[in-house]
Design a protein around this motif. Structure first.
Motif, short mmCIF file in Angstrom:
data_model
loop_
_atom_site.label_atom_id
_atom_site.label_comp_id
_atom_site.label_asym_id
_atom_site.label_seq_id
_atom_site.Cartn_x
_atom_site.Cartn_y
_atom_site.Cartn_z
N ASP A 150 3.61 13.74 -1.50
CA ASP A 150 4.73 14.21 -0.67
C ASP A 150 5.35 13.09 0.15
O ASP A 150 5.96 13.35 1.20
N GLY A 151 5.18 11.88 -0.32
CA GLY A 151 5.84 10.76 0.35
C GLY A 151 7.28 10.59 -0.09
O GLY A 151 8.09 10.02 0.64
N LEU A 152 7.59 11.09 -1.29
CA LEU A 152 8.95 11.01 -1.81
C LEU A 152 9.37 12.39 -2.29
O LEU A 152 8.70 13.01 -3.12
N SER A 153 10.51 12.84 -1.79
CA SER A 153 11.05 14.15 -2.18
C SER A 153 12.19 13.96 -3.18
O SER A 153 12.93 12.97 -3.12
N LEU A 154 12.31 14.92 -4.10
CA LEU A 154 13.37 14.86 -5.11
C LEU A 154 14.54 15.78 -4.77
O LEU A 154 15.42 15.98 -5.61
N GLN A 155 14.57 16.31 -3.56
CA GLN A 155 15.64 17.25 -3.18
C GLN A 155 17.01 16.60 -3.14
O GLN A 155 18.00 17.19 -3.57
N LYS A 175 0.84 -1.20 0.00
CA LYS A 175 0.00 0.00 0.00
C LYS A 175 0.87 1.24 0.00
O LYS A 175 1.97 1.26 0.56
N ILE A 176 0.36 2.29 -0.62
CA ILE A 176 1.14 3.51 -0.74
C ILE A 176 1.37 4.16 0.63
O ILE A 176 2.42 4.77 0.88
N GLU A 177 0.41 4.03 1.55
CA GLU A 177 0.57 4.59 2.90
C GLU A 177 1.73 3.92 3.64
O GLU A 177 2.46 4.59 4.38
N GLU A 178 1.90 2.61 3.43
CA GLU A 178 3.00 1.90 4.08
C GLU A 178 4.35 2.39 3.53
O GLU A 178 5.32 2.53 4.30
N GLN A 179 4.40 2.65 2.25
CA GLN A 179 5.64 3.14 1.66
C GLN A 179 5.96 4.55 2.13
O GLN A 179 7.14 4.88 2.36
#
Length: 288
Positions: A232-237, A202-206
């Motif tokens: 906003d679960g994965l940032s590209l910074q 599930k995307i929430e778990e990731q």
């Protein structure tokens, strides 16, 4: 005295005359009866022949036209089996060619040709400095990454941000992602890799997993990676390298960008910030 034979002479004459009349009537009556019956038979046969001819003509002409029209409408149109067969046949017979930066650039321009203006399309063009060297089909994933990221040990130790990765590997399916993670063993060292695909996760778990710990390498599909960026679960910074699993083909000899639904997700992922990172010279793209 010779005439006296027991019969009277006038009776004999009457009898002879009656016999003659009967003989004359019989031949005239018999031919008349025969001709009438023959005429009737001929008329009947002619009628039957005419009716048979009519039936034959009706059976031969009218139903045939209807049958041909019905058959033409009832017959399904032949489908052209061109697209999938010709692609697989051509790719099976031809030698595989490694991908190059021009292939990705052509894909971007074709996709945005009817979606962006001419000026905006010019802005999407990537410089040669945005690309890493491409795989020439002789490298494994680990050997390729060692070539394009020679300072990996130093780079991954400097990465301390959560919800972000330094290296992002984009592939077509969950099974392919698991296979690529196994191939990373000799390259990643102490770095931590995370699965970024939708199958059984599930995307929430990731999102929680990315927020809790520091991860260095993300391997997944374009659809799930772009969904994580949107939430906003994965940032590209902290992102520095994007490696595309460009040359790999499935059982039907299709690349990742040959599958329509994956191609759409892939273009959406590029728009989510990767193309901007390439223009700012903070992200490099490699074609494996």
């Amino acid at each position: 005295m010779g005439d006296d034979l027991g019969d009277e002479w006038w009776q004999q004459d009457d009898a002879s005359e009656s016999e003659k009349e009967d003989q004359e009537k019989q031949p005239t009556e018999k031919p008349n009866a025969k001709t009438k019956s023959e005429r009737k038979r001929k008329a009947i046969t002619e009628r039957t022949v005419k009716t048979k001819k009519k039936k034959k003509s009706l059976q031969c002409v009218v139903p045939k036209k209807k049958e041909t029209e019905d058959e033409q409408s009832a017959k399904p149109k032949k489908r052209r089996k061109v697209s999938e067969k010709t692609i697989t046949d051509v790719l099976a017979t031809s030698e595989p060619k490694p991908g190059c930066p021009a292939d990705l650039q052509n894909l971007i321009t074709q996709y945005f040709s009817d979606k962006r203006s001419v000026i905006e399309q010019e802005e999407l063009k990537l410089q040669d400095s945005c690309f890493l060297s491409s795989n020439d089909l002789t490298h494994s994933l680990s050997s390729y990454l060692k070539q394009v990221c020679p300072k990996w040990v130093k780079i991954h130790k400097q990465h301390t941000g959560k919800s972000s990765v330094v290296l992002l590997i984009v592939c077509s399916s969950a099974l392919r992602a698991i296979e690529l993670i196994k191939q990373l063993t000799t390259f990643k060292g102490e770095a931590k890799a995370v699965k970024l695909f939708a199958k059984h996760i599930k995307i929430e778990e990731q999102v929680k997993l990315l927020q809790k710990s520091i991860t260095h390498i993300g391997v997944g599909t374009p659809g799930r990676i772009s969904a994580l960026i949107e939430k906003d679960g994965l940032s590209l910074q902290g992102l520095r390298y994007v490696v595309l699993d460009w040359n790999w083909r499935d059982k039907k000899l299709r690349r990742m960008v040959d599958i329509p639904e994956i191609k759409l997700d892939f273009m959406k992922l590029l728009e989510s910030g990767i193309l901007n990172g390439c223009k700012e010279d903070s992200v490099k793209i490699g074609l494996f």
